[in-house]
Design a protein around this motif. Sequence first.
Motif, mmCIF file in Angstrom:
data_model
loop_
_atom_site.group_PDB
_atom_site.id
_atom_site.type_symbol
_atom_site.label_atom_id
_atom_site.label_comp_id
_atom_site.label_asym_id
_atom_site.label_seq_id
_atom_site.Cartn_x
_atom_site.Cartn_y
_atom_site.Cartn_z
ATOM 1 N N ALA A 10 13.013 6.168 -6.633
ATOM 2 C CA ALA A 10 12.456 6.990 -7.697
ATOM 3 C C ALA A 10 12.821 6.435 -9.067
ATOM 4 O O ALA A 10 12.025 6.412 -9.992
ATOM 5 C CB ALA A 10 12.952 8.437 -7.572
ATOM 6 N N VAL A 11 14.056 5.938 -9.182
ATOM 7 C CA VAL A 11 14.527 5.440 -10.461
ATOM 8 C C VAL A 11 13.778 4.194 -10.884
ATOM 9 O O VAL A 11 13.450 3.998 -12.039
ATOM 10 C CB VAL A 11 16.039 5.150 -10.392
ATOM 11 C CG1 VAL A 11 16.503 4.432 -11.637
ATOM 12 C CG2 VAL A 11 16.809 6.430 -10.196
ATOM 13 N N SER A 12 13.470 3.308 -9.916
ATOM 14 C CA SER A 12 12.844 2.046 -10.247
ATOM 15 C C SER A 12 11.477 2.260 -10.896
ATOM 16 O O SER A 12 11.012 1.430 -11.652
ATOM 17 C CB SER A 12 12.699 1.189 -8.982
ATOM 18 O OG SER A 12 11.855 1.832 -8.049
ATOM 19 N N GLU A 13 10.797 3.412 -10.591
ATOM 20 C CA GLU A 13 9.478 3.669 -11.134
ATOM 21 C C GLU A 13 9.538 4.357 -12.487
ATOM 22 O O GLU A 13 8.591 4.284 -13.264
ATOM 23 C CB GLU A 13 8.679 4.537 -10.151
ATOM 24 C CG GLU A 13 8.462 3.867 -8.797
ATOM 25 C CD GLU A 13 7.791 4.797 -7.802
ATOM 26 O OE1 GLU A 13 7.525 5.953 -8.193
ATOM 27 O OE2 GLU A 13 7.544 4.380 -6.670
ATOM 28 N N LYS A 111 16.990 24.232 -12.365
ATOM 29 C CA LYS A 111 17.302 24.562 -13.754
ATOM 30 C C LYS A 111 17.548 26.066 -13.848
ATOM 31 O O LYS A 111 16.608 26.859 -13.799
ATOM 32 C CB LYS A 111 16.162 24.157 -14.678
ATOM 33 C CG LYS A 111 15.821 22.675 -14.636
ATOM 34 C CD LYS A 111 14.606 22.384 -15.523
ATOM 35 C CE LYS A 111 14.182 20.938 -15.446
ATOM 36 N NZ LYS A 111 12.978 20.665 -16.281
ATOM 37 N N VAL A 112 18.797 26.449 -13.983
ATOM 38 C CA VAL A 112 19.132 27.872 -14.024
ATOM 39 C C VAL A 112 18.944 28.444 -15.421
ATOM 40 O O VAL A 112 18.269 29.452 -15.614
ATOM 41 C CB VAL A 112 20.586 28.097 -13.552
ATOM 42 C CG1 VAL A 112 20.958 29.578 -13.653
ATOM 43 C CG2 VAL A 112 20.756 27.598 -12.122
ATOM 44 N N GLY A 148 13.175 14.599 -15.804
ATOM 45 C CA GLY A 148 13.325 14.228 -14.403
ATOM 46 C C GLY A 148 14.560 14.776 -13.717
ATOM 47 O O GLY A 148 14.808 14.435 -12.554
ATOM 48 N N ILE A 149 15.325 15.645 -14.366
ATOM 49 C CA ILE A 149 16.569 16.120 -13.752
ATOM 50 C C ILE A 149 16.305 16.949 -12.499
ATOM 51 O O ILE A 149 17.129 16.991 -11.586
ATOM 52 C CB ILE A 149 17.409 16.927 -14.764
ATOM 53 C CG1 ILE A 149 18.828 17.160 -14.209
ATOM 54 C CG2 ILE A 149 16.732 18.237 -15.127
ATOM 55 C CD1 ILE A 149 19.780 17.800 -15.186
ATOM 56 N N ALA A 150 15.141 17.595 -12.413
ATOM 57 C CA ALA A 150 14.837 18.422 -11.247
ATOM 58 C C ALA A 150 14.771 17.593 -9.967
ATOM 59 O O ALA A 150 14.969 18.118 -8.865
ATOM 60 C CB ALA A 150 13.517 19.169 -11.459
ATOM 61 N N PRO A 168 18.807 10.052 -13.232
ATOM 62 C CA PRO A 168 17.997 8.854 -12.981
ATOM 63 C C PRO A 168 16.848 8.739 -13.972
ATOM 64 O O PRO A 168 16.223 9.731 -14.350
ATOM 65 C CB PRO A 168 17.472 9.075 -11.558
ATOM 66 C CG PRO A 168 18.454 10.012 -10.931
ATOM 67 C CD PRO A 168 18.883 10.922 -12.045
ATOM 68 N N GLY A 169 16.582 7.539 -14.388
ATOM 69 C CA GLY A 169 15.463 7.300 -15.289
ATOM 70 C C GLY A 169 15.818 7.511 -16.735
ATOM 71 O O GLY A 169 16.041 6.567 -17.483
#
Length: 211
Positions: A10-13, A111-112, A148-150, A168-169
């Motif tokens: 996922a990170v690479s994209e 995300k609370v 992208g934290i979710a 990531p990202g």
Amino acid sequence: MSTGETGGSAVSETAQAPYATDGTDFKGALRYYYRSALARFAKLGLPSAVLFVQMFLWPMDVRGYLLPVAIVGMFGFLFAFFLLYGRLFLTWRCARALRTYPLEFRSPVEKVKLERPLRLHLRYGDKAGQPVTLLAKDPLGRSRWPDGIANGVWFAGDDPFGGAAIVPGSGELLFMQPTEWALSAKERDSAGEVRIGQAKRAGIKRAVRYR
């Protein structure tokens, strides 16, 4: 360190940060945060210091006119220094956790609550799949949900004690501890000597006043 197939692909994209965010290396994130803290200080702190010091370069009969400017410079410098200290302190806290624990990919992240100023409440499952709610803060003081934290974070720590995470990202660095510190006391007390010793080395054995 664990790289995790799901997290790594996922990170690479979606990589956006100027350093690795795929769980392979945390040192780039720390260098970036230290440099950013110093750069932000330089933008406000150095000009403010100049405003203060320049008063002493003029003759005594002129200084009275420059006193208001010098006062503004003094308070500007103190404010910038206060921000610098807080940013370096939290980055250093993250560094201790990242150097003590391996990075593990935790997903998904719920995300609370976004609590201003500058605090995030988030939840994910621990190693046993039980929900863990953590209070997180970006050392640079960014008050928003990282992009992208979710999808998950790279976490270095121990859930009842807290730790640090890299998104990531987008690459945000987060220092985290349980939202309800007292409610996790039983888990910490029964964690065993090895885990308690790790938490002590990481500086998260006790609640950190970053809130």
